[in-house]
Design an enzyme around this catalytic site. Structure first.
Site, PDB file in Angstrom:
ATOM      1  CG  ASN A 210      -0.189  -0.074   2.506  1.00  0.00           C
ATOM      2  OD1 ASN A 210       0.537   0.848   2.854  1.00  0.00           O
ATOM      3  ND2 ASN A 210      -0.316  -1.187   3.217  1.00  0.00           N
ATOM      4  CE  LYS A 289       8.583 -11.285 -14.475  1.00  0.00           C
ATOM      5  NZ  LYS A 289       9.162 -10.725 -15.674  1.00  0.00           N
TER       6      LYS A 289
END
Ligand code: PMT
Length: 406
Positions: A210, A289
């Site tokens: 955030n 990934k």
């Protein structure tokens, strides 16, 4: 707050360097003014490096690159902007000039030009100290409200022993703090602060997080320290430099933050939970990934540990727990529900939908909510000021726990 430190010529001038550090340690911005004689004992460069400001050594044009007029105006502006003027060491000559209103250099001019409180820490040879002229000048200054930090007794640089030795930098700093009304009202408390966001990894390179910058939590840590507390700071990956505190733990995930907080919980007397902890994390973390060719992944989330709820559950008697609530609608109602559910002593309801409030700005707009239903809505102010207001309430809450223990 801003303080001018006047350094006059005496062997003790070097001790003023330590005084700069002590004043800064309490968050004061220090502007150093030196007399010509002081420069025989210590260079302006030392004070410029320590204070981060040009040192004022004369009335006109002595600062590099300034015209006479510019520097005179700039210097006189100091008189208006300072909250206190401390002169350490103050020689017999400077005290005499102050007592008689003589203003023949910048230091003595500033004494007349400022309305800020004056503090002097004399240092001189014992005979000069005991001389009737010096004592009468000091009496005059005391009667005018100047605070005098008396010199100590001991071996003097001139080879004599007796009164005249500059008071310790700690004593002088304490006199400045008292004059400014700086409180040490959190002395004896160990304040545990959480700050910043957490990052919850999805794969080797991606994560959920955030916009928390850490500024609010860092302001709480900084102000707690200034007010005398021992501060332990658990910080997520914030974008600003943390303040100097007794203990700093850097963490990444909600789980790491929880473990760090639980480790320090026993020693904390006050907990301030300003961190924006992720409520959810990816249920599975891919070790490599995730490839684009695999198609858009469906990410299953699972709840993280609710650190605040767990702290409240484990709380010791007399431990004060303050939560924050970042809300975008029904701010007060939602925050009050969190206050009740977690049985907190105080919750800081943060309306993150407003300009100048919440994430990644220097100001905040909050309402303080208490378990007895009281609420205090604060106007927009710097996060440092919000921190001070929150800590004022912590001090009040502490008075109640102490009284109810009796
Ligand atoms: O860092 P800045 O950029 O300065 O921004 C400041 C801030 C907006 C992050 C800060 O002022 C603030 O509001 N912090 C709390 C943010 C938040 O997570 O609020 P919440 O309503 O989701 O959580 C309520 C309380 O529970 C908070 O004290 C939080 O730290 C705590 N919590 C939340 C989730 C979780 N898993 N564990 C927790 O302990």
């Amino acid at each position: 707050m801003r303080v001018a430190l006047g350094v006059s010529g005496g062997i003790a001038a070097y001790k003023a360097a330590e005084l700069v550090r002590l004043l800064q340690d309490k968050g004061l911005d220090v502007e150093v003014v030196m007399t010509r004689n002081a420069r025989e004992f210590i260079t302006p460069l030392t004070f410029a490096a320590l204070s981060g400001h040009k040192v004022i050594t004369g009335m006109f044009g002595e600062a590099q690159g300034s015209s006479n007029l510019e520097s005179a105006i700039e210097h006189i502006a100091v008189a208006q902007s300072i909250d206190a003027f401390v002169i350490a060491p103050a020689t017999a000559n400077v005290l005499a000039k102050m007592a008689h209103g003589i203003a023949d250099d910048f230091l003595t001019t500033l004494c007349l030009a400022t309305k800020a409180p004056l503090i002097v820490a004399p240092a001189m040879n014992v005979n000069m100290w005991e001389h009737a002229a010096t004592q009468e000048n000091l009496e005059t200054l005391r009667n005018r409200g100047v605070r005098v930090v008396d010199p100590g007794e001991g071996y003097l640089a001139c080879g004599m022993t007796g009164a005249g030795r500059l008071a310790s930098p700690e004593c002088i700093a304490q006199a400045v703090f008292e004059t400014l009304g700086l409180r040490e009202d959190l002395k004896g408390e160990t304040v545990l602060v959480t700050a910043g966001p957490t990052e919850e990894p999805l794969d080797a390179v991606r994560y959920i997080s955030n916009r928390s910058s850490g500024k609010m939590g860092y302001a709480l840590a900084e102000v707690s320290r200034r007010r005398g507390a021992r501060v332990l700071l658990v910080s997520g990956p914030a974008r600003t430099e943390p303040p100097a505190v007794a203990g700093l733990e850097r963490v990444r995930t909600a789980e790491e933050m929880a473990q760090a907080v639980f480790r320090h919980l026993e020693e904390a007397t006050v907990v301030l939970m300003a961190a924006a902890v992720a409520d959810f994390r990816p249920a599975e973390v891919s070790s490599g990934k995730i490839k684009k060719q695999q198609g858009a992944p469906v990410v299953k989330l699972e709840p993280t540990v609710d650190i605040l709820a767990e702290i409240a559950r484990r709380r010791r008697e007399a431990q004060l727990i303050v939560g924050f609530a970042a809300e975008a609608d029904h701010v007060v109602e939602n925050a009050a529900a969190k206050l009740r559910a977690k049985r907190l002593d105080l919750i800081v309801a943060n309306d993150v939908s407003q300009d100048g409030a919440g994430f990644d700005v220097d100001t905040n707009i909050v309402t303080l909510l208490f378990p007895d239903g009281r609420k205090k809505a604060l106007e927009k102010m710097r996060k440092l000021d919000v921190a001070n207001r929150v800590l004022d309430e912590v001090v009040e809450l502490r008075k109640r726990t102490v009284t109810s223990d009796k």
